[in-house]
Structures are given as structure tokens and as C-alpha cells.
Design a protein around this motif. Sequence first.
Motif, PDB file in Angstrom:
ATOM      1  N   MET A   1       0.702  -1.119  -0.061  1.00 10.95           N
ATOM      2  CA  MET A   1       0.000   0.055  -0.067  1.00 10.95           C
ATOM      3  C   MET A   1       0.977   1.068   0.062  1.00 10.95           C
ATOM      4  SD  MET A   1      -2.577   1.262   2.997  1.00 10.95           S
ATOM      5  CE  MET A   1      -3.489  -0.345   2.949  1.00 10.95           C
ATOM      6  N   GLN A   2       0.590   2.335  -0.579  1.00 16.60           N
ATOM      7  CA  GLN A   2       1.193   3.463  -0.590  1.00 16.60           C
ATOM      8  C   GLN A   2       0.453   4.453   0.385  1.00 16.60           C
ATOM      9  OE1 GLN A   2       1.789   5.032  -4.472  1.00 16.60           O
ATOM     10  NE2 GLN A   2       2.130   3.034  -5.585  1.00 16.60           N
ATOM     11  N   ASP A  20      -4.085   7.656   1.207  1.00 19.13           N
ATOM     12  CA  ASP A  20      -4.488   8.272   0.065  1.00 19.13           C
ATOM     13  C   ASP A  20      -5.798   8.926   0.260  1.00 19.13           C
ATOM     14  OD1 ASP A  20      -2.064   7.869  -1.099  1.00 19.13           O
ATOM     15  OD2 ASP A  20      -2.908   6.354  -2.468  1.00 19.13           O
ATOM     16  N   ARG A  45       6.972  10.213  -0.657  1.00 16.98           N
ATOM     17  CA  ARG A  45       6.083   8.888  -0.726  1.00 16.98           C
ATOM     18  C   ARG A  45       6.559   7.570  -0.159  1.00 16.98           C
ATOM     19  NH1 ARG A  45       0.580   8.891  -1.713  1.00 16.98           N
ATOM     20  NH2 ARG A  45       0.692   7.140  -3.042  1.00 16.98           N
ATOM     21  N   VAL A  46       5.622   6.695   0.350  1.00 18.89           N
ATOM     22  CA  VAL A  46       6.341   5.652   1.119  1.00 18.89           C
ATOM     23  C   VAL A  46       5.472   4.548   0.742  1.00 18.89           C
ATOM     24  CG1 VAL A  46       7.339   6.844   2.950  1.00 18.89           C
ATOM     25  CG2 VAL A  46       4.878   6.054   3.324  1.00 18.89           C
ATOM     26  N   ARG A  47       6.009   3.291   0.929  1.00 20.60           N
ATOM     27  CA  ARG A  47       5.223   2.009   0.769  1.00 20.60           C
ATOM     28  C   ARG A  47       5.097   1.493   2.185  1.00 20.60           C
ATOM     29  NH1 ARG A  47       6.336  -3.381   0.645  1.00 20.60           N
ATOM     30  NH2 ARG A  47       8.490  -3.346   0.861  1.00 20.60           N
ATOM     31  N   GLU A  49       3.474  -1.606   4.889  1.00 15.23           N
ATOM     32  CA  GLU A  49       2.476  -2.928   5.030  1.00 15.23           C
ATOM     33  C   GLU A  49       1.794  -2.629   6.348  1.00 15.23           C
ATOM     34  OE1 GLU A  49       5.262  -6.151   4.415  1.00 15.23           O
ATOM     35  OE2 GLU A  49       5.900  -5.595   2.434  1.00 15.23           O
ATOM     36  N   THR A  63       8.865   1.835   4.057  1.00 12.22           N
ATOM     37  CA  THR A  63      10.130   2.025   3.132  1.00 12.22           C
ATOM     38  C   THR A  63       9.744   3.015   2.005  1.00 12.22           C
ATOM     39  OG1 THR A  63      11.901   0.782   2.140  1.00 12.22           O
ATOM     40  CG2 THR A  63       9.642   0.188   1.696  1.00 12.22           C
ATOM     41  N   GLN A  65       8.784   4.744  -1.463  1.00 15.41           N
ATOM     42  CA  GLN A  65       8.098   4.170  -2.853  1.00 15.41           C
ATOM     43  C   GLN A  65       9.108   4.389  -3.773  1.00 15.41           C
ATOM     44  OE1 GLN A  65       5.413   2.144  -3.211  1.00 15.41           O
ATOM     45  NE2 GLN A  65       5.710   2.288  -5.341  1.00 15.41           N
ATOM     46  N   THR A  66       9.532   3.283  -4.569  1.00 21.51           N
ATOM     47  CA  THR A  66      10.294   3.638  -5.914  1.00 21.51           C
ATOM     48  C   THR A  66       9.496   3.050  -6.865  1.00 21.51           C
ATOM     49  OG1 THR A  66      11.512   1.562  -5.438  1.00 21.51           O
ATOM     50  CG2 THR A  66      12.380   3.298  -4.584  1.00 21.51           C
TER      51      THR A  66
END
Length: 67
Positions: A1-2, A20, A45-47, A49, A63, A65-66
Amino acid sequence: MQATAYTYDENTRSGSVLLDDGTPVPFDAPAFNAGGLRLLRPGQRVRIETEGKGESLHITLVTLQTL
């Protein structure tokens, strides 16, 4: 999820992200450390869990977001 980094405290290695839909969700040091990050700036922006739902939703990993 972002999500988007919202707050971060270098001393406690904890903070919060905005989903979001605008919902703020806090994270603690173990979630931050699991992502291997050194620093997080608001707006990045991150990811993430997560585990649980609703009131029991908590972040287990943060972590970058790439693409």
C-alpha cells in the motif's frame, strides 16, 4: 500500500503517514526500522505494510516508494 509521510521524529524513530484518502496512521520505531530507512521527510511517498483493520490497523513496515 502507498501513503505519504506526514510526521517523523528522529529521536523516537516514529511518526505517521497519510493514506491516500487522508486518514492519518501512526507508525512506531520497529516499523520504521524494518524498512531500513535512516530518515524520512514529510511529503515523501512511502510504501507501507499493515496488519488489522479499522481501529486496530497498524503499520508493520515503512520504506520509500520507488518506481
